[in-house]
Design a protein around this motif. Structure first.
Motif, PDB file in Angstrom:
ATOM      1  N   PRO A  47       0.819  -1.216   0.000  1.00  0.00           N
ATOM      2  CA  PRO A  47       0.000   0.000   0.000  1.00  0.00           C
ATOM      3  C   PRO A  47       0.848   1.259   0.000  1.00  0.00           C
ATOM      4  O   PRO A  47       1.981   1.280   0.519  1.00  0.00           O
ATOM      5  CB  PRO A  47      -0.797  -0.124   1.304  1.00  0.00           C
ATOM      6  N   LEU A  48       0.309   2.319  -0.583  1.00  0.00           N
ATOM      7  CA  LEU A  48       0.969   3.616  -0.559  1.00  0.00           C
ATOM      8  C   LEU A  48       0.713   4.295   0.779  1.00  0.00           C
ATOM      9  O   LEU A  48      -0.330   4.096   1.410  1.00  0.00           O
ATOM     10  CB  LEU A  48       0.441   4.500  -1.692  1.00  0.00           C
ATOM     11  N   ASN A  89       4.165   1.048 -11.046  1.00  0.00           N
ATOM     12  CA  ASN A  89       3.569   2.379 -11.014  1.00  0.00           C
ATOM     13  C   ASN A  89       4.489   3.358 -11.725  1.00  0.00           C
ATOM     14  O   ASN A  89       5.710   3.185 -11.765  1.00  0.00           O
ATOM     15  CB  ASN A  89       3.350   2.837  -9.567  1.00  0.00           C
ATOM     16  N   HIS A 147       2.949  13.031  -9.634  1.00  0.00           N
ATOM     17  CA  HIS A 147       1.775  12.204  -9.908  1.00  0.00           C
ATOM     18  C   HIS A 147       2.199  10.736  -9.839  1.00  0.00           C
ATOM     19  O   HIS A 147       3.234  10.358 -10.416  1.00  0.00           O
ATOM     20  CB  HIS A 147       1.209  12.461 -11.304  1.00  0.00           C
ATOM     21  N   ILE A 148       1.413   9.912  -9.161  1.00  0.00           N
ATOM     22  CA  ILE A 148       1.615   8.461  -9.183  1.00  0.00           C
ATOM     23  C   ILE A 148       0.424   7.846  -9.901  1.00  0.00           C
ATOM     24  O   ILE A 148      -0.727   8.024  -9.494  1.00  0.00           O
ATOM     25  CB  ILE A 148       1.732   7.867  -7.770  1.00  0.00           C
ATOM     26  N   ILE A 149       0.696   7.143 -11.002  1.00  0.00           N
ATOM     27  CA  ILE A 149      -0.363   6.444 -11.734  1.00  0.00           C
ATOM     28  C   ILE A 149       0.016   4.970 -11.830  1.00  0.00           C
ATOM     29  O   ILE A 149       1.195   4.611 -11.715  1.00  0.00           O
ATOM     30  CB  ILE A 149      -0.582   7.035 -13.148  1.00  0.00           C
ATOM     31  N   ASP A 150      -0.983   4.100 -12.007  1.00  0.00           N
ATOM     32  CA  ASP A 150      -0.675   2.681 -12.125  1.00  0.00           C
ATOM     33  C   ASP A 150      -0.310   2.341 -13.571  1.00  0.00           C
ATOM     34  O   ASP A 150      -0.301   3.202 -14.452  1.00  0.00           O
ATOM     35  CB  ASP A 150      -1.820   1.816 -11.590  1.00  0.00           C
ATOM     36  N   HIS A 176      -4.188   4.802 -14.550  1.00  0.00           N
ATOM     37  CA  HIS A 176      -5.166   5.316 -13.587  1.00  0.00           C
ATOM     38  C   HIS A 176      -4.457   6.106 -12.491  1.00  0.00           C
ATOM     39  O   HIS A 176      -3.489   5.626 -11.900  1.00  0.00           O
ATOM     40  CB  HIS A 176      -5.970   4.166 -12.967  1.00  0.00           C
ATOM     41  N   LEU A 183      -3.425   7.482  -9.030  1.00  0.00           N
ATOM     42  CA  LEU A 183      -3.468   6.941  -7.677  1.00  0.00           C
ATOM     43  C   LEU A 183      -3.424   8.033  -6.614  1.00  0.00           C
ATOM     44  O   LEU A 183      -4.231   8.056  -5.710  1.00  0.00           O
ATOM     45  CB  LEU A 183      -2.309   5.957  -7.459  1.00  0.00           C
ATOM     46  N   ARG A 184      -2.460   8.935  -6.733  1.00  0.00           N
ATOM     47  CA  ARG A 184      -2.349  10.007  -5.749  1.00  0.00           C
ATOM     48  C   ARG A 184      -1.270  11.005  -6.163  1.00  0.00           C
ATOM     49  O   ARG A 184      -0.483  10.754  -7.083  1.00  0.00           O
ATOM     50  CB  ARG A 184      -2.017   9.452  -4.362  1.00  0.00           C
ATOM     51  N   TYR A 235       5.831   4.428  -0.046  1.00  0.00           N
ATOM     52  CA  TYR A 235       5.228   3.123   0.259  1.00  0.00           C
ATOM     53  C   TYR A 235       5.269   2.891   1.764  1.00  0.00           C
ATOM     54  O   TYR A 235       6.164   3.349   2.456  1.00  0.00           O
ATOM     55  CB  TYR A 235       6.007   1.993  -0.421  1.00  0.00           C
TER      56      TYR A 235
END
Length: 492
Positions: free
Chosen positions: A222-223, A432, A444-447, A451, A453-454, A491
């Motif tokens: 999990p982040l 990610n 920016h964090i995207i998968d 998408h 994420l946060r 993380y």
């Protein structure tokens, strides 16, 4: 007496341990006095290669002290595992630490390295021959460290740390699979090719996408709800205009708007530096899986590799194109962003050493994947997708290893922020994608599917430019104006 040995009494024979060593056996790595040379010859089934001790010692590349540039590092601190000079010793920098003479310990360090490499090749490789991802990591480490056996760079040899123990303890179960009916087009979009796939580039060159084995499955981590600032490093630059890259988890390469590339440790101390071959400002840097530094020279239209002795070799010289961003892939290829001389076209090129393997420029409709010119950086994801931060398009463009468009990311669909301004880009062990949003002072964090994420926007970031992650998924952010590099944990 040679100044290299003024911190010890005298160099003694390894056999009798009392007489002065005058000769050195290159085959057995043994110091010998005059009388013991005959004994050494009689004990060996193969004739040793004997040279004067001065001839051997003169081939060793003793590092210059970063603190005292006129001094050579003659000692090594076993606690800090860094070489230092006698002036450092006098200053009390390593007070209370055990110090050893570099010359005496050099052979022991290489012998340990040699034994590790033999165990990996003879015992560990066969044990995990079916575990593709483990073998890939092992072979990269093995190839990198095997070159240390031939180097005379003492500093590099002393940095070696055994990687055998962590592979001895691996407990890998090879999965078995039942045949299932799959939607191949969907799998190709999500993961690239699952088996070797031959594709044609725009120049009709055949490129085989390496097999991935099993489908990539990211670790379930999990982040953090609130990312943490771990440390802040001041690199001594007025501005930072590039992407940092990890030499190891403890050292980081940086560049500025000059011709000098610098390696720092995480205490902010300068470890080494070198000047570009042409004297031009490098556009981007990367560290290969084999452990070499690569930089692009935009004005010289070249891609260059720096070996362990700071010798620069030109890998690629490009006609009518200029290289910008560069990254190393899991297969030790290089991906390079190219801008045409007239500024009207941009493409991504794949090279294996100096050999061109692939060109990625257009989508299935023949439209350009990337805008022309301007700032662009790239990274390969764990699923082999190629992620490009296209600043002029205000987007991140992601294509499969075969060059097929997967998606474009232009920021979250609903936001009150300024226009998305991507600069640096990197990927982590979970596949990610992390993007530096320059004008919005955030990450920016995207998968892997694009998408959102946060954000990371709570660590007082100022104009984030370059990004990279270490092996533990700590994020390093290079700030443009402050000249600082910040290490962040995102993380749990």
């Amino acid at each position: 007496m040679d100044s290299r040995h003024r911190t010890q009494d005298i160099l003694r024979c390894a056999l009798c341990t009392t007489e002065v060593a005058l000769m050195y056996c290159i085959v057995c790595h043994t110091n010998l006095c005059k009388d013991c040379i005959i004994i050494h010859f009689s004990d060996k089934s193969q004739a040793p290669n004997i040279v004067p001790i001065e001839q051997f010692s003169s081939t060793l590349n003793y590092p210059k002290c970063p603190t005292h540039p006129t001094k050579q590092c003659e000692l090594n601190c076993t606690q800090c595992n860094v070489p230092f000079c006698t002036s450092c010793l006098s200053s009390g920098k390593h007070l209370g630490h055990k110090a050893v003479d570099i010359f005496e310990e050099f052979d022991a360090k290489k012998e340990s390295l040699k034994n590790d490499l033999q165990e990996i090749e003879n015992s560990i490789f066969p044990k995990y021959k079916d575990a593709a991802s483990i073998i890939q990591i092992l072979k990269a480490d093995w190839s990198k460290n095997k070159r240390l056996l031939d180097t005379s760079d003492v500093c590099l040899v002393f940095k070696y740390q055994s990687m055998v123990k962590r592979f001895r303890k691996l407990n890998i179960s090879i999965p078995t699979f039942q045949p299932v009916k799959i939607n191949r087009e969907h799998i190709m979009k999500q993961f690239g090719s699952l088996t070797a796939l031959s594709v044609e580039t725009e120049d009709q060159q055949s490129y085989t996408v390496p097999s991935q084995g099993t489908v990539f499955s990211p670790p379930d981590r999990p982040l953090l709800d609130v990312p943490k600032l771990i440390t802040e490093l001041n690199m001594g630059y007025k501005y930072l205009h590039g992407v940092p890259c990890m030499w190891s988890d403890e050292e980081i390469w940086t560049r500025c708007d000059d011709k000098i590339l610098k390696l720092y440790n995480l205490n902010g101390e300068l470890v080494k530096y070198f000047q570009t071959k042409s004297g031009n400002v490098p556009q981007d840097i990367a560290v290969t899986r084999s452990g070499y530094l690569v930089y692009t020279d935009y004005n010289d239209s070249s891609v260059n590799l720096v070996n362990e002795n700071n010798k620069i070799r030109r890998l690629v010289k490009i006609l009518d194109w200029k290289p910008h961003g560069v990254c190393s892939t899991s297969s030790d290829d290089l991906l390079v962003i190219m801008n045409s001389d007239d500024g009207t076209q941009t493409k991504v090129m794949r090279y294996s050493d100096s050999t061109e393997k692939q060109s990625i420029q257009f989508d299935d409709q023949g439209k350009p994947l990337y805008t022309s010119g301007d700032i662009k950086y790239l990274s390969e994801n764990r699923n082999l997708e190629i992620c490009v931060a296209d600043n002029h398009a205000h987007a991140v463009v992601v294509v499969s290893a075969a060059g097929k468009l997967c998606f474009r990311y232009s920021g979250p669909s609903s936001t009150t922020r300024e226009s998305f301004d991507p600069r640096g880009i990197t990927t982590d062990s979970g596949a990610n994608i992390l993007i530096g949003d320059y004008k919005n002072d955030s990450i920016h964090i995207i998968d892997r599917d694009g998408h959102f994420l946060r954000y990371i926007d709570n660590c007082c970031l100022q104009l984030p430019w370059g990004l990279c992650v270490d092996s533990k998924d700590n994020l390093f952010v290079e700030e443009n104006i402050t000249g600082k590099v910040k290490k962040l944990q995102y993380y749990k």
